[in-house]
Write a protein that holds these residues in place. Structure first.
Motif, short mmCIF file in Angstrom:
data_model
loop_
_atom_site.label_atom_id
_atom_site.label_comp_id
_atom_site.label_asym_id
_atom_site.label_seq_id
_atom_site.Cartn_x
_atom_site.Cartn_y
_atom_site.Cartn_z
N SER A 5 51.29 30.75 9.86
CA SER A 5 50.65 32.05 9.99
C SER A 5 51.41 33.13 9.22
O SER A 5 52.64 33.13 9.18
N LYS A 6 50.66 34.05 8.64
CA LYS A 6 51.26 35.19 7.95
C LYS A 6 51.45 36.38 8.89
O LYS A 6 51.94 37.42 8.50
N GLN A 7 51.05 36.18 10.14
CA GLN A 7 51.09 37.24 11.14
C GLN A 7 51.26 36.58 12.51
O GLN A 7 50.90 35.42 12.68
N PRO A 22 53.75 31.88 16.07
CA PRO A 22 54.80 32.71 15.47
C PRO A 22 54.58 32.96 13.98
O PRO A 22 53.82 32.26 13.32
N LEU A 23 55.27 33.94 13.48
CA LEU A 23 55.18 34.34 12.08
C LEU A 23 55.93 33.35 11.20
O LEU A 23 57.09 33.01 11.47
N LYS A 24 55.27 32.85 10.16
CA LYS A 24 55.85 31.99 9.12
C LYS A 24 56.58 30.76 9.64
O LYS A 24 57.62 30.39 9.13
N GLU A 25 56.05 30.14 10.67
CA GLU A 25 56.60 28.89 11.19
C GLU A 25 55.48 27.85 11.22
O GLU A 25 54.35 28.17 11.56
N ARG A 26 55.83 26.63 10.88
CA ARG A 26 54.85 25.55 10.96
C ARG A 26 54.76 25.08 12.40
O ARG A 26 55.74 24.70 13.00
N VAL A 27 53.54 25.15 12.94
CA VAL A 27 53.33 24.88 14.35
C VAL A 27 52.12 23.98 14.53
O VAL A 27 51.12 24.12 13.83
N ASP A 28 52.21 23.05 15.48
CA ASP A 28 51.05 22.27 15.90
C ASP A 28 50.33 23.05 16.99
O ASP A 28 50.95 23.46 17.96
N ILE A 29 49.02 23.24 16.82
CA ILE A 29 48.26 24.01 17.80
C ILE A 29 47.41 23.08 18.67
O ILE A 29 47.01 22.01 18.23
N PRO A 30 47.12 23.50 19.89
CA PRO A 30 46.22 22.72 20.75
C PRO A 30 44.80 22.70 20.17
O PRO A 30 44.38 23.61 19.44
N ASP A 31 44.05 21.66 20.51
CA ASP A 31 42.70 21.49 19.99
C ASP A 31 41.77 22.65 20.35
O ASP A 31 40.91 23.01 19.56
N TYR A 38 38.26 33.76 17.06
CA TYR A 38 39.34 34.59 16.53
C TYR A 38 40.21 33.79 15.55
O TYR A 38 40.59 34.27 14.49
N PHE A 39 40.48 32.53 15.89
CA PHE A 39 41.24 31.66 15.02
C PHE A 39 40.47 31.39 13.72
O PHE A 39 41.04 31.46 12.63
N LYS A 40 39.18 31.09 13.84
CA LYS A 40 38.35 30.82 12.66
C LYS A 40 38.31 32.03 11.73
O LYS A 40 38.36 31.90 10.51
N LEU A 41 38.23 33.21 12.29
CA LEU A 41 38.21 34.43 11.50
C LEU A 41 39.55 34.64 10.78
O LEU A 41 39.58 35.04 9.62
N ALA A 42 40.66 34.34 11.47
CA ALA A 42 41.98 34.47 10.85
C ALA A 42 42.16 33.48 9.71
O ALA A 42 42.77 33.80 8.69
N VAL A 43 41.61 32.28 9.85
CA VAL A 43 41.68 31.29 8.77
C VAL A 43 40.83 31.76 7.58
O VAL A 43 41.26 31.69 6.43
N LYS A 44 39.64 32.26 7.88
CA LYS A 44 38.75 32.75 6.84
C LYS A 44 39.35 33.94 6.10
O LYS A 44 39.17 34.09 4.89
N SER A 45 40.10 34.77 6.81
CA SER A 45 40.74 35.94 6.22
C SER A 45 42.07 35.60 5.54
O SER A 45 42.76 36.49 5.06
N ASP A 46 42.44 34.33 5.55
CA ASP A 46 43.66 33.82 4.92
C ASP A 46 44.94 34.33 5.60
O ASP A 46 45.97 34.45 4.98
N LEU A 47 44.84 34.64 6.89
CA LEU A 47 46.03 35.02 7.66
C LEU A 47 46.69 33.80 8.28
O LEU A 47 47.87 33.81 8.58
N ILE A 48 45.91 32.75 8.47
CA ILE A 48 46.42 31.47 8.97
C ILE A 48 46.03 30.40 7.96
O ILE A 48 44.87 30.32 7.55
N SER A 49 47.00 29.59 7.56
CA SER A 49 46.74 28.49 6.63
C SER A 49 46.84 27.17 7.37
O SER A 49 47.81 26.93 8.10
N ILE A 50 45.86 26.31 7.15
CA ILE A 50 45.87 24.98 7.76
C ILE A 50 46.64 24.05 6.85
O ILE A 50 46.30 23.89 5.67
N LEU A 51 47.71 23.46 7.38
CA LEU A 51 48.55 22.56 6.60
C LEU A 51 48.09 21.12 6.68
O LEU A 51 48.13 20.39 5.69
N SER A 52 47.67 20.70 7.86
CA SER A 52 47.18 19.33 8.01
C SER A 52 46.17 19.25 9.14
O SER A 52 46.34 19.90 10.17
#
Length: 70
Positions: A5-7, A22-31, A38-52
């Motif tokens: 996440s960038k935020q 958290p900010l700029k940490e690689r984290v596994d999120i719950p399903d 809100y999560f989908k919007l943050a991904v679409k806005s490029d505030l959260i990047s999906i790594l895998s």
């Protein structure tokens, strides 16, 4: 799913607890978070990047061969 996440973000889970992304940490999120609007919007806005993406297991069905009648 692993994200970065960038935020700093907070998500309320179904059990009432708070999951903080958290900010700029690689984290596994719950399903359940990946289905959150809100999560989908943050991904679409490029505030959260999906790594895998999670690996979905496919069920293999066995096919029985029919015996030929003679």
């Amino acid at each position: 799913m692993r994200v970065i996440s960038k935020q700093k973000f907070g998500f309320r889970l179904k059990n009432g607890s708070l999951f903080v992304l958290p900010l700029k940490e690689r984290v596994d999120i719950p399903d359940e978070i990946e289905k959150d609007d809100y999560f989908k919007l943050a991904v679409k806005s490029d505030l959260i990047s999906i790594l895998s993406q999670p690996v979905k297991q496919t069920e293999e069905k066995t096919v029985k061969k029919k015996k030929k009648e003679e």
